[in-house]
Motif scaffolding. Structure first.
Motif, PDB file in Angstrom:
ATOM      1  N   ARG A  75     -46.401  15.083 -75.147  1.00  9.21           N
ATOM      2  CA  ARG A  75     -45.389  14.442 -74.304  1.00  9.21           C
ATOM      3  C   ARG A  75     -45.260  12.963 -74.653  1.00  9.21           C
ATOM      4  O   ARG A  75     -44.150  12.420 -74.700  1.00  9.21           O
ATOM      5  CB  ARG A  75     -45.760  14.613 -72.833  1.00  9.21           C
ATOM      6  CG  ARG A  75     -45.576  16.045 -72.327  1.00  9.21           C
ATOM      7  CD  ARG A  75     -46.063  16.202 -70.903  1.00  9.21           C
ATOM      8  NE  ARG A  75     -45.320  15.358 -69.977  1.00  9.21           N
ATOM      9  CZ  ARG A  75     -45.650  15.196 -68.699  1.00  9.21           C
ATOM     10  NH1 ARG A  75     -46.711  15.839 -68.207  1.00  9.21           N
ATOM     11  NH2 ARG A  75     -44.934  14.422 -67.914  1.00  9.21           N
ATOM     12  N   ALA A  76     -46.388  12.314 -74.927  1.00  8.83           N
ATOM     13  CA  ALA A  76     -46.352  10.903 -75.323  1.00  8.83           C
ATOM     14  C   ALA A  76     -45.577  10.733 -76.629  1.00  8.83           C
ATOM     15  O   ALA A  76     -44.740   9.830 -76.767  1.00  8.83           O
ATOM     16  CB  ALA A  76     -47.776  10.371 -75.476  1.00  8.83           C
ATOM     17  N   LEU A  77     -45.819  11.623 -77.577  1.00  9.29           N
ATOM     18  CA  LEU A  77     -45.137  11.525 -78.867  1.00  9.29           C
ATOM     19  C   LEU A  77     -43.641  11.786 -78.745  1.00  9.29           C
ATOM     20  O   LEU A  77     -42.832  11.180 -79.452  1.00  9.29           O
ATOM     21  CB  LEU A  77     -45.773  12.511 -79.858  1.00  9.29           C
ATOM     22  CG  LEU A  77     -47.171  12.115 -80.357  1.00  9.29           C
ATOM     23  CD1 LEU A  77     -47.825  13.278 -81.093  1.00  9.29           C
ATOM     24  CD2 LEU A  77     -47.107  10.885 -81.253  1.00  9.29           C
ATOM     25  N   LEU A  78     -43.260  12.673 -77.845  1.00 10.03           N
ATOM     26  CA  LEU A  78     -41.841  12.941 -77.628  1.00 10.03           C
ATOM     27  C   LEU A  78     -41.128  11.724 -77.043  1.00 10.03           C
ATOM     28  O   LEU A  78     -39.984  11.430 -77.399  1.00 10.03           O
ATOM     29  CB  LEU A  78     -41.675  14.158 -76.712  1.00 10.03           C
ATOM     30  CG  LEU A  78     -41.960  15.513 -77.368  1.00 10.03           C
ATOM     31  CD1 LEU A  78     -42.075  16.609 -76.309  1.00 10.03           C
ATOM     32  CD2 LEU A  78     -40.887  15.868 -78.378  1.00 10.03           C
ATOM     33  N   VAL A  79     -41.798  11.021 -76.146  1.00 12.49           N
ATOM     34  CA  VAL A  79     -41.221   9.790 -75.593  1.00 12.49           C
ATOM     35  C   VAL A  79     -41.052   8.751 -76.700  1.00 12.49           C
ATOM     36  O   VAL A  79     -40.005   8.109 -76.833  1.00 12.49           O
ATOM     37  CB  VAL A  79     -42.112   9.233 -74.461  1.00 12.49           C
ATOM     38  CG1 VAL A  79     -41.655   7.828 -74.057  1.00 12.49           C
ATOM     39  CG2 VAL A  79     -42.093  10.157 -73.254  1.00 12.49           C
ATOM     40  N   LEU A  80     -42.076   8.599 -77.516  1.00 14.62           N
ATOM     41  CA  LEU A  80     -42.053   7.588 -78.576  1.00 14.62           C
ATOM     42  C   LEU A  80     -41.044   7.924 -79.669  1.00 14.62           C
ATOM     43  O   LEU A  80     -40.511   7.026 -80.321  1.00 14.62           O
ATOM     44  CB  LEU A  80     -43.445   7.440 -79.191  1.00 14.62           C
ATOM     45  CG  LEU A  80     -44.528   6.924 -78.242  1.00 14.62           C
ATOM     46  CD1 LEU A  80     -45.887   6.948 -78.920  1.00 14.62           C
ATOM     47  CD2 LEU A  80     -44.197   5.513 -77.768  1.00 14.62           C
ATOM     48  N   ARG A  81     -40.786   9.205 -79.851  1.00 19.48           N
ATOM     49  CA  ARG A  81     -39.844   9.633 -80.895  1.00 19.48           C
ATOM     50  C   ARG A  81     -38.472   8.996 -80.704  1.00 19.48           C
ATOM     51  O   ARG A  81     -37.802   8.620 -81.666  1.00 19.48           O
ATOM     52  CB  ARG A  81     -39.739  11.158 -80.904  1.00 19.48           C
ATOM     53  CG  ARG A  81     -38.905  11.708 -82.053  1.00 19.48           C
ATOM     54  CD  ARG A  81     -38.868  13.229 -82.013  1.00 19.48           C
ATOM     55  NE  ARG A  81     -38.072  13.746 -83.103  1.00 19.48           N
ATOM     56  CZ  ARG A  81     -38.543  13.971 -84.331  1.00 19.48           C
ATOM     57  NH1 ARG A  81     -39.804  13.732 -84.602  1.00 19.48           N
ATOM     58  NH2 ARG A  81     -37.753  14.434 -85.284  1.00 19.48           N
ATOM     59  N   GLY A  82     -38.039   8.887 -79.461  1.00 22.39           N
ATOM     60  CA  GLY A  82     -36.738   8.307 -79.181  1.00 22.39           C
ATOM     61  C   GLY A  82     -36.657   6.816 -79.429  1.00 22.39           C
ATOM     62  O   GLY A  82     -35.565   6.247 -79.441  1.00 22.39           O
ATOM     63  N   LEU A  83     -37.812   6.170 -79.624  1.00 26.76           N
ATOM     64  CA  LEU A  83     -37.841   4.732 -79.888  1.00 26.76           C
ATOM     65  C   LEU A  83     -38.152   4.416 -81.346  1.00 26.76           C
ATOM     66  O   LEU A  83     -38.034   3.262 -81.762  1.00 26.76           O
ATOM     67  CB  LEU A  83     -38.916   4.061 -79.013  1.00 26.76           C
ATOM     68  CG  LEU A  83     -38.744   4.171 -77.506  1.00 26.76           C
ATOM     69  CD1 LEU A  83     -39.952   3.580 -76.792  1.00 26.76           C
ATOM     70  CD2 LEU A  83     -37.465   3.474 -77.049  1.00 26.76           C
ATOM     71  N   ASP A  84     -38.548   5.433 -82.092  1.00 24.27           N
ATOM     72  CA  ASP A  84     -39.017   5.223 -83.468  1.00 24.27           C
ATOM     73  C   ASP A  84     -37.816   5.041 -84.393  1.00 24.27           C
ATOM     74  O   ASP A  84     -37.024   5.950 -84.599  1.00 24.27           O
ATOM     75  CB  ASP A  84     -39.845   6.429 -83.911  1.00 24.27           C
ATOM     76  CG  ASP A  84     -40.570   6.180 -85.223  1.00 24.27           C
ATOM     77  OD1 ASP A  84     -40.189   5.252 -85.958  1.00 24.27           O
ATOM     78  OD2 ASP A  84     -41.526   6.921 -85.513  1.00 24.27           O
ATOM     79  N   SER A  85     -37.706   3.862 -84.988  1.00 27.24           N
ATOM     80  CA  SER A  85     -36.568   3.572 -85.864  1.00 27.24           C
ATOM     81  C   SER A  85     -36.543   4.480 -87.075  1.00 27.24           C
ATOM     82  O   SER A  85     -35.480   4.834 -87.585  1.00 27.24           O
ATOM     83  CB  SER A  85     -36.613   2.106 -86.318  1.00 27.24           C
ATOM     84  OG  SER A  85     -37.826   1.832 -87.008  1.00 27.24           O
TER      85      SER A  85
END
Length: 230
Positions: free
Chosen positions: A71-81
């Protein structure tokens, strides 16, 4: 990978699908959508999920730990350039991160992938291909990460590639020469390579021996025929 509440995979192109769906909506409908959460809020939520995952891991609740890390990685995915560049033009623009935000994002990603690999190694039936995949993701950002080098080495060794496993484990050993686990698996890789070399030598000796016997037999037959001629 199995996670709490079902299978969650940070590697699926969920961000692209969501963005494409948003682009297909009428503009009026898009205007009614809630605004994206501030970057710091999302980063803090991901960091909190990672912390919860760590707590579950310490409690040996591997299933729930895996769910939190995903879940943490899914949140970060949307911010990863690096990810969002491929879906640029769909949906709202992802805000540029400050250097501090970028550092927090990468650190959280590295920790989550490292911890996911650790979780998988705790299971009775280990998915070594996934352990290796997660470890290599870490090494993309941190080439000298000892944990990722060690786990990539162990997974690669279990998958049958002792030569590549030895390279990962030797690098881990250089970074942390006193780690008993690293040295143990490095020795395993070297022993496997030695056995493979011995098998290869034995095979070539057998082939060479068979060739000599065949040549010797042909020589005897030729001699007999020559005698008969006399």
């Amino acid at each position: 990978m199995e996670a709490a509440g079902g299978e969650e995979n940070p590697d699926v192109h969920g961000a692209a699908a969501v963005a494409a769906a948003a682009a297909a909506e009428p503009s009026v409908s898009r205007q009614r959508q809630p605004a994206m959460k501030p970057v710091w809020t999302l980063l803090e939520e991901a960091a909190q999920m990672k912390t919860e995952g760590n707590a579950f891991y310490r409690e040996k609740n591997i299933r729930s730990a895996i769910g939190r890390y995903h879940r943490a990685l899914l949140v970060l995915r949307g911010l990863d350039s690096e990810v969002m560049t491929s879906v640029k033009g769909f949906g709202p623009e992802t805000p540029a991160l400050t250097p501090e935000q970028e550092t927090l994002l990468r650190n959280t990603q590295v920790d989550c992938y490292n911890n996911l690999a650790a979780c998988l190694l705790q299971r009775k039936s280990v998915d070594y291909a996934r352990v290796r995949e997660y470890s290599l993701r870490v090494l993309q950002w941190r080439p000298s990460d000892v944990k990722a080098l060690y786990r990539a080495g162990v997974a690669t060794l279990e998958m049958g590639n002792a030569e590549t496993a030895k390279q990962y484990l030797m690098q881990a050993c250089r970074e942390q020469p006193n780690d008993a686990n690293v040295r143990k698996h490095l020795q395993r890789a070297e022993e496997k390579l030695s056995r493979e070399l011995q098998k290869e030598k034995a095979m070539y000796r057998g082939m060479f021996s068979s060739g000599l016997k065949s040549s010797s037999g042909e020589g005897i037959n030729q001699t007999n025929r020559a005698g008969e001629g006399v």
